[in-house]
Design a protein around this motif. Sequence first.
Motif, PDB file in Angstrom:
ATOM      1  N   PHE A  43       0.826  -1.210   0.000  1.00 24.99           N
ATOM      2  CA  PHE A  43       0.000   0.000   0.000  1.00 24.99           C
ATOM      3  C   PHE A  43       0.863   1.264   0.000  1.00 24.99           C
ATOM      4  O   PHE A  43       0.477   2.282  -0.579  1.00 24.99           O
ATOM      5  CB  PHE A  43      -0.960  -0.021   1.182  1.00 24.99           C
ATOM      6  N   ALA A  44       2.024   1.212   0.639  1.00 23.80           N
ATOM      7  CA  ALA A  44       2.921   2.362   0.618  1.00 23.80           C
ATOM      8  C   ALA A  44       3.447   2.606  -0.797  1.00 23.80           C
ATOM      9  O   ALA A  44       3.503   3.756  -1.271  1.00 23.80           O
ATOM     10  CB  ALA A  44       4.086   2.150   1.585  1.00 23.80           C
ATOM     11  N   ALA A  48       2.607   5.877  -3.071  1.00 23.27           N
ATOM     12  CA  ALA A  48       3.675   6.722  -3.617  1.00 23.27           C
ATOM     13  C   ALA A  48       3.471   6.938  -5.109  1.00 23.27           C
ATOM     14  O   ALA A  48       3.650   8.057  -5.621  1.00 23.27           O
ATOM     15  CB  ALA A  48       5.036   6.078  -3.343  1.00 23.27           C
ATOM     16  N   ALA A  49       3.083   5.866  -5.811  1.00 20.72           N
ATOM     17  CA  ALA A  49       2.821   5.999  -7.251  1.00 20.72           C
ATOM     18  C   ALA A  49       1.626   6.907  -7.495  1.00 20.72           C
ATOM     19  O   ALA A  49       1.632   7.737  -8.409  1.00 20.72           O
ATOM     20  CB  ALA A  49       2.573   4.615  -7.860  1.00 20.72           C
ATOM     21  N   SER A  50       0.601   6.774  -6.663  1.00 17.74           N
ATOM     22  CA  SER A  50      -0.587   7.622  -6.790  1.00 17.74           C
ATOM     23  C   SER A  50      -0.245   9.086  -6.516  1.00 17.74           C
ATOM     24  O   SER A  50      -0.699   9.996  -7.221  1.00 17.74           O
ATOM     25  CB  SER A  50      -1.676   7.145  -5.825  1.00 17.74           C
ATOM     26  N   ILE A 147     -10.402  10.449  -8.266  1.00 14.00           N
ATOM     27  CA  ILE A 147     -10.125   9.602  -7.104  1.00 14.00           C
ATOM     28  C   ILE A 147      -9.994   8.146  -7.534  1.00 14.00           C
ATOM     29  O   ILE A 147      -9.072   7.426  -7.113  1.00 14.00           O
ATOM     30  CB  ILE A 147     -11.226   9.775  -6.043  1.00 14.00           C
ATOM     31  N   MET A 148     -10.884   7.704  -8.422  1.00 15.36           N
ATOM     32  CA  MET A 148     -10.806   6.324  -8.904  1.00 15.36           C
ATOM     33  C   MET A 148      -9.555   6.106  -9.749  1.00 15.36           C
ATOM     34  O   MET A 148      -8.897   5.068  -9.638  1.00 15.36           O
ATOM     35  CB  MET A 148     -12.062   5.982  -9.708  1.00 15.36           C
ATOM     36  N   LEU A 149      -9.213   7.073 -10.579  1.00 12.50           N
ATOM     37  CA  LEU A 149      -8.021   6.944 -11.419  1.00 12.50           C
ATOM     38  C   LEU A 149      -6.756   6.855 -10.568  1.00 12.50           C
ATOM     39  O   LEU A 149      -5.893   5.994 -10.785  1.00 12.50           O
ATOM     40  CB  LEU A 149      -7.936   8.141 -12.372  1.00 12.50           C
ATOM     41  N   LEU A 150      -6.645   7.744  -9.585  1.00 18.74           N
ATOM     42  CA  LEU A 150      -5.466   7.737  -8.717  1.00 18.74           C
ATOM     43  C   LEU A 150      -5.420   6.497  -7.825  1.00 18.74           C
ATOM     44  O   LEU A 150      -4.353   6.151  -7.302  1.00 18.74           O
ATOM     45  CB  LEU A 150      -5.443   8.999  -7.855  1.00 18.74           C
ATOM     46  N   ALA A 151      -6.559   5.835  -7.655  1.00 19.91           N
ATOM     47  CA  ALA A 151      -6.610   4.629  -6.817  1.00 19.91           C
ATOM     48  C   ALA A 151      -6.064   3.396  -7.527  1.00 19.91           C
ATOM     49  O   ALA A 151      -5.736   2.398  -6.865  1.00 19.91           O
ATOM     50  CB  ALA A 151      -8.044   4.361  -6.364  1.00 19.91           C
ATOM     51  N   LEU A 152      -5.955   3.440  -8.856  1.00 17.80           N
ATOM     52  CA  LEU A 152      -5.599   2.229  -9.607  1.00 17.80           C
ATOM     53  C   LEU A 152      -4.243   1.637  -9.212  1.00 17.80           C
ATOM     54  O   LEU A 152      -4.133   0.423  -9.029  1.00 17.80           O
ATOM     55  CB  LEU A 152      -5.657   2.504 -11.108  1.00 17.80           C
ATOM     56  N   LEU A 184      -7.222   5.819   0.362  1.00 17.88           N
ATOM     57  CA  LEU A 184      -5.869   6.379   0.287  1.00 17.88           C
ATOM     58  C   LEU A 184      -5.763   7.360  -0.882  1.00 17.88           C
ATOM     59  O   LEU A 184      -5.149   8.427  -0.770  1.00 17.88           O
ATOM     60  CB  LEU A 184      -4.846   5.256   0.136  1.00 17.88           C
ATOM     61  N   SER A 185      -6.386   7.005  -1.999  1.00 15.90           N
ATOM     62  CA  SER A 185      -6.397   7.897  -3.152  1.00 15.90           C
ATOM     63  C   SER A 185      -7.116   9.209  -2.831  1.00 15.90           C
ATOM     64  O   SER A 185      -6.640  10.293  -3.201  1.00 15.90           O
ATOM     65  CB  SER A 185      -7.080   7.203  -4.339  1.00 15.90           C
TER      66      SER A 185
END
Length: 226
Positions: A43-44, A48-50, A147-152, A184-185
């Motif tokens: 998850f970290a 970080a990628a998000s 939010i959904m895009l950054l959650a991928l 998290l996103s």
Amino acid sequence: MRDGVRFAGGQEGISTDALIDALSGDLSATPVPSVRRTLALAFAFGSAASAAAMLALLGLRPDVSSALATASFWIKLVFPSGLAVAGLMAVDRLGRPGAEAGRGYTVGIAVAGTMALLASVQLASAPRDAMRPLLLGHTLDHCTALIMLLALPILAAGMYAMRQMAPTRLRLAGAAVGVTAGALSAAIYAIACDETALPFVTLWYGAGIALTGVLGALLGPRLLRW
């Protein structure tokens, strides 16, 4: 029935029970700290990628330094962060065979209920002509989708980590990973978003988190089967 197994030469081989003991003797359960470390790292890494994607696409809000001094900014941040904690608690539990989500449900309901109450109070105390902006804001056209895009990337990392565990309730486990990823996103997106109305945050941040949870539930049976 004899317990031994005879070979063609007439010699008696190892018994069935002894064979099972020999094969399983070196097996041991994965330590809980190791599992939790895998989840935390996954998850970290995904977060970080998000965050990197958020900075590249949106950047920080221009008034972030002054926003840090406002209660609305911190409430907006605490809401998805609390749901992320609840999701992580559920993921930790649902990664074990036959386990329930445990206290993750309770924490999630408490966080969402508290936020809904605060949003309702703000909405009830606002003038009638302010209700529409409080509910719809000015970023409705892209808030939930972003939010959904950054959650991928977080969802992908979370699913990978869950595959290292032993979930049996695959749809529910996938939903827990999805809610965690969405929350998290949303916390990451909150740093770039300048919306401050609690009704807006409750509805549309909540929608992004919930829809990512639905996506996780749909992917769970396919990606988490073992």
